[in-house]
Design a protein around this motif. Sequence first.
Motif, short mmCIF file in Angstrom:
data_model
loop_
_atom_site.label_atom_id
_atom_site.label_comp_id
_atom_site.label_asym_id
_atom_site.label_seq_id
_atom_site.Cartn_x
_atom_site.Cartn_y
_atom_site.Cartn_z
N ASP A 86 111.63 149.64 -29.41
CA ASP A 86 110.46 149.00 -28.81
C ASP A 86 109.33 148.87 -29.84
OD1 ASP A 86 108.83 148.02 -26.74
OD2 ASP A 86 107.90 150.00 -26.52
N ILE A 87 109.14 149.90 -30.64
CA ILE A 87 108.07 149.89 -31.63
C ILE A 87 108.39 148.96 -32.80
CG2 ILE A 87 106.90 151.32 -33.37
CD1 ILE A 87 107.10 153.63 -31.24
N LEU A 88 109.62 149.04 -33.31
CA LEU A 88 109.95 148.26 -34.51
C LEU A 88 110.42 146.83 -34.20
CD1 LEU A 88 111.68 151.05 -36.63
CD2 LEU A 88 109.41 150.08 -36.96
N SER A 89 110.81 146.61 -32.99
CA SER A 89 111.31 145.30 -32.50
C SER A 89 112.22 144.54 -33.47
CB SER A 89 110.18 144.41 -31.98
OG SER A 89 109.13 144.30 -32.90
N ILE A 117 109.12 156.05 -39.14
CA ILE A 117 109.00 154.79 -38.40
C ILE A 117 107.90 153.93 -39.01
CG2 ILE A 117 108.41 153.75 -36.17
CD1 ILE A 117 109.77 156.23 -34.90
N ARG A 118 106.82 154.58 -39.40
CA ARG A 118 105.74 153.82 -40.03
C ARG A 118 106.23 153.15 -41.31
NH1 ARG A 118 100.08 156.03 -42.59
NH2 ARG A 118 99.00 154.06 -42.37
N GLU A 165 110.95 140.72 -44.15
CA GLU A 165 110.66 139.44 -43.48
C GLU A 165 109.92 138.50 -44.43
OE1 GLU A 165 108.64 140.67 -39.94
OE2 GLU A 165 110.49 140.80 -38.78
N ILE A 189 110.24 146.55 -43.02
CA ILE A 189 110.65 145.38 -42.23
C ILE A 189 109.73 144.21 -42.55
CG2 ILE A 189 110.86 144.45 -39.88
CD1 ILE A 189 111.67 147.41 -39.07
N GLY A 190 108.42 144.50 -42.62
CA GLY A 190 107.45 143.46 -42.97
C GLY A 190 107.76 142.85 -44.33
N ASP A 225 108.54 150.24 -40.60
CA ASP A 225 107.80 149.05 -40.18
C ASP A 225 107.28 148.28 -41.40
OD1 ASP A 225 106.56 147.65 -37.76
OD2 ASP A 225 104.84 147.90 -39.08
#
Lengths: 89, 263
Positions: free
Chosen positions: B192-195, B149-150, B160, B156-157, B153
């Motif tokens: 919820d964490i990664l939105s 998950i880390r 984006e 994803i950054g 994230d």
Amino acid sequence: MGIKHFFSRKKSRDIAKDRLKILLISDRVNCSPEMMEMIKTDIAKVISKYMKIDTQSMEIQISKTGIKGHDSKMPTLYANIPILDLHNK
Amino acid sequence: MSEVIVVTSGKGGVGKTTTSANVGTGLAAMGKRVVLIDTDIGLRNLDVVMGLENRIVYNLVDVVENKCRIKQALIKDKRHPSLYLMPSAQTKDKTAVNPEQMVRMINQLREQFDYIILDCPAGIEQGFKNAIAGADRALVVTTPEVSAIRDADRIIGLLEANEFKQIDLIINRLRYDMVKRGEMMSAADVVDILSIPLIGIVPDDENVVIATNQGEPLVGNNTLAGKAYQNICYRVTGKEIPFIEFDKSVSFWTRVSGIFHKN
């Protein structure tokens, strides 16, 4: 493992969630958990000048989801500070 | 109008290649013209997951270096006539290709295919940059573990920052029994964490290993993972398929086990 221990033990799901929340904040803003802790202490110090707050349960976090009306990608600092007494101590 | 989708994760071993193979096969089974591109230069795997490892003559690097035409490097799938694989090179490394070359090749492929699916290597270096260069949208694969998950994230950054308009999340290897016991994060926790929007939940299923052993993607068959991948394919095409009640996963599994198309 005693039954008491079984009920009091924090589930690993919650541990993982808590760890990730803190970890991702520092990953996202490129600042360490220590620095976040320092920001938190400083905020607490300033607010404490004016009112009595619960420093134990206060939380700060940086979130990617911005405030309404703003650019959605703007990171925002949220501080959740329970006030114990609004009047000056 | 074709769509270029990159399947990425940051962390290795979370199921990018399996996802690519199954989503590609599922879309082809719907009659779409699909090409799967393995962008992991030096560590190619998509060919073995697809069971096409014996048919490779030319590869991605040969195309980029103009040693062959694109058509010569495309391997036709055994099962679906509208599905092709472009294998990666096993003897070169990531620096053999650059993002501009990838974009050029993808733009040529757009004319012939409805979906171009890029299987991204692990990491955030050159290979990642090559894979995302020509893509329109991304499927981010993660497992419900802290490390995956880390990394998701972080990915994803980066996506984006590269102005991806559509980034969807696939949660792989979810174990409902563990979620129920409170020993694994639920799909809702991860979202919820990664939105970012959720596009699929794939349960941990031994059939995935069996399918990989056989070199046969399991999308669309009667296994839990096969159904989950099928639903992902529908959602990729824009169809709205309701999720199994993932947010109530603490107690739902016993109640609704097997109901995947719940309305």
